[in-house]
Scaffold this active site. Sequence first.
Site, PDB file in Angstrom:
ATOM      1  N   HIS A 154     -16.024  -4.437   7.004  1.00 34.07           N
ATOM      2  CA  HIS A 154     -15.297  -4.343   5.571  1.00 34.07           C
ATOM      3  C   HIS A 154     -15.895  -5.474   4.473  1.00 34.07           C
ATOM      4  CE1 HIS A 154     -12.719  -1.521   7.535  1.00 34.07           C
ATOM      5  NE2 HIS A 154     -12.375  -2.353   8.430  1.00 34.07           N
ATOM      6  N   VAL A 163     -16.090  -8.173  -7.329  1.00 32.58           N
ATOM      7  CA  VAL A 163     -17.505  -8.722  -7.059  1.00 32.58           C
ATOM      8  C   VAL A 163     -18.821  -7.874  -7.712  1.00 32.58           C
ATOM      9  CG1 VAL A 163     -19.241  -9.602  -5.253  1.00 32.58           C
ATOM     10  CG2 VAL A 163     -16.951  -9.782  -5.079  1.00 32.58           C
ATOM     11  N   HIS A 213     -17.299   5.515   0.354  1.00 33.90           N
ATOM     12  CA  HIS A 213     -16.331   4.640  -0.409  1.00 33.90           C
ATOM     13  C   HIS A 213     -16.704   4.697  -2.114  1.00 33.90           C
ATOM     14  CE1 HIS A 213     -14.086   0.837  -0.899  1.00 33.90           C
ATOM     15  NE2 HIS A 213     -14.526   1.051  -2.286  1.00 33.90           N
ATOM     16  N   LYS A 217     -18.650  -5.695   1.834  1.00 30.24           N
ATOM     17  CA  LYS A 217     -19.932  -4.807   1.214  1.00 30.24           C
ATOM     18  C   LYS A 217     -21.145  -5.561   1.122  1.00 30.24           C
ATOM     19  CE  LYS A 217     -16.232  -2.746  -1.656  1.00 30.24           C
ATOM     20  NZ  LYS A 217     -15.275  -3.059  -2.931  1.00 30.24           N
ATOM     21  N   ARG A 258      -7.809  -6.604  -9.738  1.00 29.53           N
ATOM     22  CA  ARG A 258      -8.785  -7.946 -10.148  1.00 29.53           C
ATOM     23  C   ARG A 258     -10.150  -7.321 -10.679  1.00 29.53           C
ATOM     24  NH1 ARG A 258      -9.562  -7.057  -4.585  1.00 29.53           N
ATOM     25  NH2 ARG A 258     -11.429  -6.487  -4.259  1.00 29.53           N
ATOM     26  N   LYS A 304      -4.218  11.012   7.740  1.00 33.25           N
ATOM     27  CA  LYS A 304      -5.243  11.874   8.312  1.00 33.25           C
ATOM     28  C   LYS A 304      -6.305  10.974   8.406  1.00 33.25           C
ATOM     29  CE  LYS A 304      -7.350  15.699   9.455  1.00 33.25           C
ATOM     30  NZ  LYS A 304      -6.804  16.349  10.961  1.00 33.25           N
ATOM     31  N   LYS A 312       0.524  -1.150   0.169  1.00 32.49           N
ATOM     32  CA  LYS A 312      -0.020   0.125  -0.190  1.00 32.49           C
ATOM     33  C   LYS A 312       0.758   1.257  -0.024  1.00 32.49           C
ATOM     34  CE  LYS A 312      -3.094  -3.134  -0.042  1.00 32.49           C
ATOM     35  NZ  LYS A 312      -3.890  -3.230  -1.374  1.00 32.49           N
ATOM     36  N   LEU A 332     -10.090  10.246   8.167  1.00 34.23           N
ATOM     37  CA  LEU A 332     -11.269  11.018   7.530  1.00 34.23           C
ATOM     38  C   LEU A 332     -12.545  10.422   8.335  1.00 34.23           C
ATOM     39  CD1 LEU A 332     -10.526  11.101   3.668  1.00 34.23           C
ATOM     40  CD2 LEU A 332     -10.246  12.611   5.551  1.00 34.23           C
TER      41      LEU A 332
HETATM   42  C1  MV4 Z   1      -9.469   5.338   5.881  1.00 34.08           C
HETATM   43  C2  MV4 Z   1     -10.559   5.581   6.638  1.00 34.08           C
HETATM   44  C3  MV4 Z   1     -10.592   6.854   7.115  1.00 34.08           C
HETATM   45  N1  MV4 Z   1      -9.632   7.869   6.870  1.00 34.08           N
HETATM   46  N2  MV4 Z   1      -8.378   6.224   5.613  1.00 34.08           N
HETATM   47  C4  MV4 Z   1     -10.691   0.427   5.611  1.00 34.08           C
HETATM   48  C5  MV4 Z   1     -10.160  -0.434   4.701  1.00 34.08           C
HETATM   49  C6  MV4 Z   1      -9.263   0.068   3.704  1.00 34.08           C
HETATM   50  N3  MV4 Z   1      -9.475  -0.045   2.485  1.00 34.08           N
HETATM   51  C7  MV4 Z   1      -9.175   1.616   4.057  1.00 34.08           C
HETATM   52  N4  MV4 Z   1     -10.177   1.817   5.027  1.00 34.08           N
HETATM   53  C8  MV4 Z   1     -10.548   2.932   5.407  1.00 34.08           C
HETATM   54  N5  MV4 Z   1      -9.332   3.843   5.364  1.00 34.08           N
HETATM   55  C9  MV4 Z   1      -8.458   7.115   6.102  1.00 34.08           C
HETATM   56  N6  MV4 Z   1      -7.299   8.014   6.094  1.00 34.08           N
HETATM   57  C10 MV4 Z   1     -11.780   4.675   6.728  1.00 34.08           C
HETATM   58  C11 MV4 Z   1     -11.437   3.425   6.181  1.00 34.08           C
HETATM   59  C12 MV4 Z   1     -12.643   2.832   6.538  1.00 34.08           C
HETATM   60  C13 MV4 Z   1     -13.434   2.105   5.477  1.00 34.08           C
HETATM   61  C14 MV4 Z   1     -13.147   2.596   4.235  1.00 34.08           C
HETATM   62  C15 MV4 Z   1     -14.126   2.076   2.938  1.00 34.08           C
HETATM   63  C16 MV4 Z   1     -15.160   1.294   3.220  1.00 34.08           C
HETATM   64  C17 MV4 Z   1     -15.369   1.008   4.427  1.00 34.08           C
HETATM   65  C18 MV4 Z   1     -14.616   1.353   5.611  1.00 34.08           C
HETATM   66  C19 MV4 Z   1     -15.019   1.055   6.887  1.00 34.08           C
HETATM   67  C20 MV4 Z   1     -14.138   1.531   8.006  1.00 34.08           C
HETATM   68  C21 MV4 Z   1     -13.203   2.234   7.877  1.00 34.08           C
END
Ligand code: MV4
Length: 447
Positions: free
Chosen positions: A235, A294, A208, A237, A291, A201, A116, A203
């Site tokens: 996490h 889904v 998403h 969907k 990839r 930071k 990442k 958020l």
């Molecule tokens: C974040 C975030 C808030 N701020 N990054 C969760 C999985 C990973 N793909 C990235 N994720 C997140 N990153 C920052 N800087 C909140 C999440 C996150 C989240 C992101 C997408 C869909 C669902 C989520 C559920 C919880 C937290």
Amino acid sequence: MFEKVLIANRGEIALRIHRACREMGIRTVAVHSTADNDAMHVRLADEAVCIGPPSARDSYLNKAAILSAATITGADAIHPGYGFLSENADFAQMVEEHGFVFIGPTADHIRMMGDKITAKQAVKDAGIPVVPGSDGSIDSEEEALRVGAEIGYPVLIKATAGGGGKGMKVARTPGELVEAWKMARNEAKAAFGNADVYMEKYLGHPRHIEMQILADNYGAVVHLGERDCSLQRKHQKVLEEAPSPALNADQRARIGKIACDAIAKLGYRNAGTIEFLFENGEFYFIEMNTRLQVEHPITEAITGIDLVREQIRIAAGAPLGYTQDDVRFQGHAIECRVNAEDPQSFIPCPGRISGYHAPGGLGVRVDSGLYSGYRIPPHYDSMIAKLIVHGNSRNEALMRLRRSLGEYVIEGIKTTLPLHNRLVQDSDFVNGDYDIHWLEKFVERNT
Ligand code: MV4
């Protein structure tokens, strides 16, 4: 074009890939575990090879067994689907080294996006907006505190080998930071064998939103719009829609252009998805998925483009053959993931399907390998079907979704259909008024 494709997956996505191949006149090889002898994709494939016992580690993740199956059946190419080996760079490399075509991006691009920190730096250099945070890994307490002070609290510590939410820790104050940094490193080391973490930071209330892209081997890139995947729980969907109720056409075109330019600059090819958090009108890159996803059918519904066929065409060396201006977005699509789970507790409920009736009619698609009498094995993911609806407007898609959920009959096991039935009645959902935390609160209210 390929004559024979091996499908290195199971369930609805194996069936989905088989269907694309059959339409293109390509013969298919199913590989399966002993738990999947009676699976629909095994029945429909031109040939089937049993590659091991039920445990995924010994079958669907067994690289040598899959390559052997490709060799003995004389396959030209391997489609990995999603999950399993789909984002395993070593597998992609082995496939190519054995003289088969991997239907997906290069092993180097999979590797780049799998780490990442590397991914974030690469897409940032290619012009994609990222979440403010550390440059690279945070290797000491002092560095953590210095970067934390720089970007401002709350911050999020993430594992470079992570993704999908594993190994993330929030720190709301400098006092919490050192502990969060240590815990994230320990968890990352235990889960991935790589302790490296980075900082962003945090958020608080983003959506998403992910952009689907397609790129051929000759530098042509298009985007197929976005999907809003904010409705998730732990996490996973639950329901996705395209377009996002939160974006306007200008925002879509702006982020779409940025995504395409970056993909071209990176030399990426085949299908890919760029994931963003979207908050207060701004996009922030989080990860790239290398990839087929889904939720790809909602993009197919609004663009009329068969994503699996495009993946196969691109892998075979065909040019895209169309430009961004040729891509037309039509209407609105919603996907419900149907899981074999208790709709309140989400505990998996495998077992025998005693009765089955799938909905149909205009604008309704069901991707599933289910049939009456089928026994869902307990060894794999609990997603058993996807219900996808398409309408000219979001409201029309919602009307169709309520109607088709009402028609869907799955007897003998518990499913998450009742959750979807409640969701489509909720006024926040109907208004498109939700973020990534909304569904977890909805589930709490309804239990
Ligand atoms: C974040 C975030 C808030 N701020 N990054 C969760 C999985 C990973 N793909 C990235 N994720 C997140 N990153 C920052 N800087 C909140 C999440 C996150 C989240 C992101 C997408 C869909 C669902 C989520 C559920 C919880 C937290």
